[in-house]
Motif scaffolding. Sequence first.
Motif, mmCIF file in Angstrom:
data_model
loop_
_atom_site.group_PDB
_atom_site.id
_atom_site.type_symbol
_atom_site.label_atom_id
_atom_site.label_comp_id
_atom_site.label_asym_id
_atom_site.label_seq_id
_atom_site.Cartn_x
_atom_site.Cartn_y
_atom_site.Cartn_z
ATOM 1 N N CYS A 33 30.395 70.811 -110.103
ATOM 2 C CA CYS A 33 30.308 70.808 -111.566
ATOM 3 C C CYS A 33 30.415 72.239 -112.100
ATOM 4 C CB CYS A 33 28.967 70.203 -111.966
ATOM 5 S SG CYS A 33 28.713 70.074 -113.734
ATOM 6 N N SER A 35 28.661 73.432 -114.223
ATOM 7 C CA SER A 35 27.285 73.936 -114.368
ATOM 8 C C SER A 35 26.852 74.694 -113.119
ATOM 9 C CB SER A 35 26.326 72.789 -114.630
ATOM 10 O OG SER A 35 26.754 72.072 -115.758
ATOM 11 N N HIS A 60 24.380 68.302 -107.826
ATOM 12 C CA HIS A 60 23.525 67.412 -108.641
ATOM 13 C C HIS A 60 24.263 66.123 -109.026
ATOM 14 C CE1 HIS A 60 25.463 70.211 -111.604
ATOM 15 N NE2 HIS A 60 25.574 69.133 -112.325
ATOM 16 N N ASP A 149 27.319 62.232 -113.084
ATOM 17 C CA ASP A 149 27.191 63.361 -114.022
ATOM 18 C C ASP A 149 28.444 63.459 -114.896
ATOM 19 O OD1 ASP A 149 27.074 66.999 -113.654
ATOM 20 O OD2 ASP A 149 26.672 65.708 -115.355
ATOM 21 N N ARG A 336 37.966 65.805 -110.492
ATOM 22 C CA ARG A 336 36.711 66.361 -109.974
ATOM 23 C C ARG A 336 36.853 66.660 -108.472
ATOM 24 N NH1 ARG A 336 32.619 68.279 -113.204
ATOM 25 N NH2 ARG A 336 30.543 67.429 -112.745
HETATM 26 ZN ZN ZN Z 1 26.834 68.859 -114.003
#
Ligand code: ZN
Length: 343
Positions: A33, A35, A60, A149, A336
């Motif tokens: 991700c 993040s 995550h 997510d 992804r």
């Molecule tokens: Zn994320």
Amino acid sequence: MTRHQSAPELVEVPDPVPGPGQVRLRVAAAGACHSDLHLMEWPAEQMVGQGLRLPFTLGHESAGWVDAVGAGVSAVRVGDACAVYGPWGCGHCRACARGAEQYCEVTHGMGGPGLGGDGGMAEYLLVDDVRHLVPLGDLDPVAAAPLTDAGLTPYHAIRKALPLLGPGSTAVVIGAGGLGHLGIQILRAITSARVVAVDVAPGKLVQALALGAHAAVPAGEDAAAAIRAQTVGGLGAQAVFDMVGSAATMATAAAAVGAEGRITVVGLAGGALPFRFGTVPFDVDVSLPYWGTRGELFEVLDLARAGLIRAHVETVPLAGMPAAYDRLRAGDVSGRIVMVPSA
Ligand code: ZN
Ligand code: FEH
Ligand code: ZN
């Protein structure tokens, strides 16, 4: 992650042993991700401020198979394929009581796997409580991992904007990458909005159209005008979902949204949006949601099971993840990237 403001390192860790109520998951896949990139950049004081203490294993956004269960666990059995609900809350506060563990009054959305706790970029993931596992049934856990997510986050945001997204409405997705490529599909699946995708990368705009966007607009100075031209009467979009969150994308959102519309900022690029008379149309709501609820994860997986959404994944072995994160940082990933231990 072992050191602040550094690249992640591959290290050996002992296989976790589930205690009472816990489950050891054999990881099928863990998504990478944006993040994670921010976590790698945050200084120590920002990490500590978010309650994140090093070292911890990244990841995550995970799914896998039950490998071992602790005492008292009967809701899942060894071999069951499950998705991991990532924002682990206390389970007892008002937010947790309605499944909104991402807004837990105790953990405030942090401390779960890959966000201070050991995450899915590993062979095994220790799940603290069986309520954080959602059975996948016949869904492929590798394709399901990003839904926890990159699927759940836009789903939660779109659900909040649903009243605006009826016939004749326009929804804009700025950033057609990990979250955006699923947000486009979710908008087509649960709303009747005209979907406009915006991105800097021509290849992502082509993918956005293939995934159901009605129009694709290159990001930049002219994007807002091109978006407004897609809306009824040129009056602006009813909802704009900014999956990037930079000053430039927020400015595009403010110029593209119509009166009484909604700007939802999901991306963490750290931009700011001037919010005063004249910077946004009248009666525009601006929201910055975080992740989604446990119940919404069931709904996202139901959409996938119905064939209405699908994460486009690129699999990478654990050893390939440092280079994969570099590609993510360079904007060179469509769909992804998921780490697959067995790849
Ligand atoms: Zn994320
Ligand atoms: C993770 C850490 C901090 C902010 C936001 C996130 C999201 O990627 C979780 O959905
Ligand atoms: Zn709680």
